[in-house]
Design an enzyme around this catalytic site. Structure first.
Site: not given
Length: 452
Positions: A166, A373, A432
């Site tokens: 991220s 994601d 994610h």
């Protein structure tokens, strides 16, 4: 007398970050070391190293020699690698302090770092000490690693890889480049071999601008919903075009709220997750008024506070805090909101040029993404990839991808493309948090990155 001596030893080891493997309880069942580095005046960063453990070695892979050092950086900014990445994704123990069979410690020494300063157990003693941009974060990472290797000089020659998730992608890219520059200048002596940018926030608007279409094509938005999301995304793009970066961050948060409302609370981390999990014990239900500006509450709650949900919060501020001897005045995650706020003016800025510079150094640069994601969707990743100035880009784009398998005979786990020192991996059935959702395949990918 013997009991007193043992007690004193235990207290000293806990307070100073000793190397323990006493097999007295779960946290003692793994060999680790930890400590603080004062990276600047009033800025104290925490690290936690887990040594490679042959008992975790994946059965379908050969042991690595030499043993790499694998740094893990979390997202946010403000989320904790020593907490979330460690106990939820890839550390040797899970939230219940039980053994995780897909831990990365079977392949290397894993170094979790709470950054930017103020994340996790890291803390500042002056509010002016928070970082406000990615260059300051990278400078702190260089200082942290100099302190870490000062305590563990025996690891300097081990291959070093910086892995992340991220917003950690922006931090990893900038930090890897800063470390490379330090090495070239002769001010740092480590064996940096590569960086892995996992579901990385490299070009924020390429994610935001593809959210609507991605959700629409997967049946999670109807036509009015698509129009609403695209309208919010366009407002965010306008702010970026005007160079109003703080407003762009606010509008990014608003766009997430629009999606939540039109897609029935879709999970930004995995679109196939239940839309309405049991939130009764979630820390993100706390009142954030006064902690975070109202326009950023959705963004902070979704992208930082979710990383600190109970029972992780209780574990890190209870048993783990006591075990590590963290100062009583430090609350794990207690400054995360301030970290997030301080980065608001830098949050939406792209760092595609940094990736270009990393490739030019010759180190291995890997981008990998979970195809479920949303927050950093794969279409957005593919979009910014096409904007690179890399000389091999046209050849890369014309290649067919290669199917990848965790081990022979297993179903397709993903696909990869590789030219020279750059790679892109599509990870199937993962959102994610790729190491959490596709643990075995991630070990295969990690092994390939290090050995190929």
């Amino acid at each position: 007398m013997k009991f007193l001596v043992l007690l004193i030893i235990a207290i000293v080891a806990t307070c100073n970050g000793g190397v323990l493997n006493m097999n007295q309880r779960s946290l003692d069942s793994v060999k680790s070391d930890w400590g603080y580095v004062t990276v600047r005046e009033d800025a104290h960063m925490f690290w936690w190293l887990f040594f490679q453990d042959p008992t975790y070695q994946p059965s379908f892979l050969s042991p690595l020699d030499p043993i790499p050092v694998l740094i893990w950086l979390q997202g946010g900014p403000g989320a904790s690698g020593t907490g979330y990445g460690n106990f939820e994704e890839l550390g040797p123990l899970d939230l219940d302090l039980n053994r995780r069979e897909t831990s990365w410690t079977g392949m290397g020494h894993v170094l979790f770092i709470d950054n930017p300063v103020g994340s996790g157990y890291s803390y500042v003693t002056n509010s002016n000490a928070y970082t406000t941009n990615i260059d300051e974060i990278a400078a702190d990472m260089v200082a942290l690693l100099k302190g870490f290797y000062g305590k563990h000089p025996e690891l300097k020659t081990n291959p070093l890889y910086i892995m992340c998730e991220s917003y950690g992608g922006k931090m990893a890219a900038a930090s890897a480049l800063a470390i490379s520059q330090e090495i070239e200048a002769g001010t740092m002596d480590v064996n940096l071999q590569g960086v892995g940018l996992g579901d990385a926030w490299i070009s924020p608007m390429d994610s935001v601008n593809t959210w609507g279409e991605y959700l629409y094509e997967t049946g999670l938005l109807d036509d009015p919903g698509l129009a609403a999301v695209n309208q919010a995304a366009q407002a965010t793009q306008n702010a970026v075009n005007n160079g109003d970066w703080s407003r762009a961050t606010n509008l990014w948060s608003l766009t997430e709220s629009v999606i939540i409302n039109h897609a029935d609370n879709v999970d930004f981390y995995n679109i196939l997750s239940p839309h309405h999990p049991n939130l009764a014990s979630r820390r993100n239900t706390r009142n954030l008024t006064g902690l975070v500006p109202e326009e950023l509450i959705q963004g902070y709650s979704q992208n930082v506070n979710n990383y600190a949900a109970d029972p992780l919060d209780a574990l890190m501020n209870g048993e783990v805090k006591t075990y590590l001897g963290i100062p009583e005045s430090v609350t794990w995650g207690g400054q995360s909101n301030a970290v997030f706020n301080a980065q608001a003016g830098d949050f939406m800025k792209p760092v595609i040029d940094t990736v270009d510079k990393l490739i030019a150094t010759g180190m291995k640069v890997v981008v990998y993404n979970g195809h479920l994601d949303l927050i950093v969707d794969t279409p957005g990743q593919e979009l910014w990839l096409k904007k690179m100035n890399w000389q091999q880009l046209s050849n890369f784009m014309s290649m067919d991808w290669t199917p990848e398998y965790a081990y022979k005979g297993k179903d397709t786990g993903g696909f990869s493309k590789k030219i020279d020192n750059f790679e892109f991996w599509w990870v199937l059935k993962a959102g994610h948090m790729v190491p959490m959702d596709a643990g075995e395949f991630t070990l295969h990918m990690l092994n390939d990155i290090i050995t190929a």
